[in-house]
Scaffold this active site. Sequence first.
Site, mmCIF file in Angstrom:
data_model
loop_
_atom_site.group_PDB
_atom_site.id
_atom_site.type_symbol
_atom_site.label_atom_id
_atom_site.label_comp_id
_atom_site.label_asym_id
_atom_site.label_seq_id
_atom_site.Cartn_x
_atom_site.Cartn_y
_atom_site.Cartn_z
ATOM 1 N N ARG A 26 20.998 -42.388 -9.472
ATOM 2 C CA ARG A 26 20.974 -41.247 -10.386
ATOM 3 C C ARG A 26 20.693 -39.980 -9.582
ATOM 4 O O ARG A 26 20.136 -40.027 -8.482
ATOM 5 C CB ARG A 26 19.910 -41.432 -11.464
ATOM 6 C CG ARG A 26 18.471 -41.454 -10.959
ATOM 7 C CD ARG A 26 17.509 -41.634 -12.124
ATOM 8 N NE ARG A 26 16.121 -41.371 -11.771
ATOM 9 C CZ ARG A 26 15.186 -42.305 -11.627
ATOM 10 N NH1 ARG A 26 15.500 -43.589 -11.800
ATOM 11 N NH2 ARG A 26 13.948 -41.981 -11.322
ATOM 12 N N GLY B 106 15.672 -34.386 -14.995
ATOM 13 C CA GLY B 106 14.488 -33.716 -14.475
ATOM 14 C C GLY B 106 13.415 -33.532 -15.526
ATOM 15 O O GLY B 106 12.258 -33.282 -15.199
ATOM 16 N N ASP C 221 11.677 -35.566 -17.687
ATOM 17 C CA ASP C 221 11.287 -36.900 -18.125
ATOM 18 C C ASP C 221 9.768 -36.889 -18.405
ATOM 19 O O ASP C 221 8.999 -36.851 -17.466
ATOM 20 C CB ASP C 221 11.667 -37.961 -17.096
ATOM 21 C CG ASP C 221 11.296 -37.551 -15.668
ATOM 22 O OD1 ASP C 221 11.074 -36.349 -15.387
ATOM 23 O OD2 ASP C 221 11.227 -38.456 -14.823
ATOM 24 N N GLU D 17 1.889 -28.745 -10.915
ATOM 25 C CA GLU D 17 3.300 -28.938 -11.254
ATOM 26 C C GLU D 17 3.628 -28.379 -12.622
ATOM 27 O O GLU D 17 4.760 -28.004 -12.905
ATOM 28 C CB GLU D 17 3.671 -30.422 -11.207
ATOM 29 C CG GLU D 17 2.929 -31.262 -12.230
ATOM 30 C CD GLU D 17 3.522 -32.640 -12.418
ATOM 31 O OE1 GLU D 17 4.648 -32.878 -11.973
ATOM 32 O OE2 GLU D 17 2.838 -33.492 -13.021
ATOM 33 N N GLU E 2 3.433 -39.799 -17.760
ATOM 34 C CA GLU E 2 3.182 -41.136 -17.210
ATOM 35 C C GLU E 2 2.164 -41.149 -16.074
ATOM 36 O O GLU E 2 1.751 -42.202 -15.637
ATOM 37 C CB GLU E 2 4.495 -41.723 -16.677
ATOM 38 C CG GLU E 2 5.537 -41.956 -17.749
ATOM 39 C CD GLU E 2 6.800 -42.565 -17.159
ATOM 40 O OE1 GLU E 2 7.240 -43.591 -17.701
ATOM 41 O OE2 GLU E 2 7.327 -42.037 -16.172
#
Length: 599
Positions: free
Chosen positions: A231, A326, A328, A526, A541
């Site tokens: 991917r 991107g 997710d 981030e 996650e």
Amino acid sequence: MNRFAEILLIVLGVVFVITSHVHGFVVTRRIEEWDPPCDSEIYCHGPLLNTVQMAQLYPDSKTFVDMKLKQDPNTTMQIFNDFMVTHNQNPTRAQIQQFVDENFDKEGSEFEPWTPVDWKEHPKFLENIQDAKLREFGTELHGLWLKLGRKMTNEVQEQPDKFSIIHVPNPVIVPGGRFREFYYWDSYWIIKGLLYSEMYSTAKGMLQNFLDIISRFGFIPNGGRVYYSKRSQPPLLAAMIKAYVEFTNDEEFAAQAAPLLEHEFNFWFNNHTVQCQGHTLCVYGDKSRGPRPESYREDVVTSQEFHTEAEKEEHFSELKAAAESGMDFSSRWFIDAQGGNGGDLTNLKTRSIVPVELNAILFWNAKIIAEFYVLAKDLVKAAEFEARAQQIAEAVHACLWHDDIGAWLDYDLINARRRDFFVPTNLAPLWMKCYNEALEANITDKVLRYIERTNIDSYPGGVPNTLQNTGEQWDLPNVWAPMQYMLIAGLDNFKDQRAKDLARSWATRWVHSNFIAFNETHSMFEKYNAEEFGGHGHGGEYEVQIGFGWSNGVIIELLDKYGGVLSAPGSSADGLQPFSAFFIAALALFGTILSRIFG
């Protein structure tokens, strides 16, 4: 370009438009359907991966698949098979931990110490920052490149089967935290930051790595690990190279890159296309079997909601397609029984949603490739890609622009309808200029009204990624650097001063919020919190990651662009508070009334 060349480009473009409707685009390599994520029986599929990941030895599933083998793969598999026989195919968690400790080295052992040779203490962008506190902030961000640089050991090249990392010849700047390898779309903002930091050779080395990877894989994987090799991510390499050329004038590099960029472009149109109201556009996707190796246990757990193996495989593919985007994960990719964006990960339908930004990026790619082919003096290819860009722009306008809404919207292929839910990518075409510039005045008015109506300017920490709070990391309240950049750059592309003022307002708020968080934690994150000025994000996650490559790059560029008028928050000179969308819209209405009175 001389007048003759311009005329020839137009003529050839017309010819291509006619022939492309008959023959379609050039065919290049296609992904083989339903292969595992990679061939490795250790890092991508098989009983060893399943045994270790389901034992949940580590809080983050990525930890194991980033470890180095102590022996070659065949020897390791034999040891594992003997281990399973010894323990009657049912070892305890402690026994599995011992097996891993004895046969794998700690994650990160593929790197050796490295200092970028082109790092300098005082790049010129710092001189553009008038406020002393913000200049110090920019200086510290510039220094973070030294912490985020990674160079692979010679052993990675000599014995690649012992590693999950994909070997590249040049050192890279990584995002940070758990992300110890390159990531595709992250690298756009990292590259931009490096260019402002005048680290041109480091940036060029990363670009050469990407071109080398296209020649090996046919496209650029999601990230620099073998388990990502089926991917990709939003294809921003052409834009990275364009930025590099704008800083360095290295036009020869761009001309040489054009054929490989064309190959990547064709990869998308050969593997990701759908029909949207009679037009060809692209979606995110995946065609590999099984869970994501780096999130193996998490994927197996969510798949338990499905009853058949076929349904589980579909779910795994949806997870990987969302990872390719991107974003997710996010309610952006949920389609519930009513066609809304409710639900959870079991409602993922990424492959059935035509995304605005992907197609705007592909338009941009075509425009840049055409430009690079002009530099290569190949006017036939340049005309071909100008024509492709025009086709994509027409498709984006026809399928995704909505004049009554004042924005572009993703399209739901299952229910054959637009998805009228706010995501910053609804305004992505502004950044790539994927619209008819003759209609810019109308688009500007409509977009500013859309911003007012959605109330997205009301959040103190920046524009949130969605207006749904689901606990997923790409939903409310989280706010992300690339999305802020996309919005700011897009609005600033308009000629209208109202849009430029709003762009500056959002840039001010984003710089201030990052500045406050950095002063409190001495870290860049981030993701951040839209509901808290200076707060960092949560959800998803894994734990929130610090570093952080794209956050640094975005702030460095905004400091360069707006540093002459920005002051640190709380200072006596801090007069640039964010404009509200209501104020911007009120000005627009006032201007319209005046024009009718005096016009």
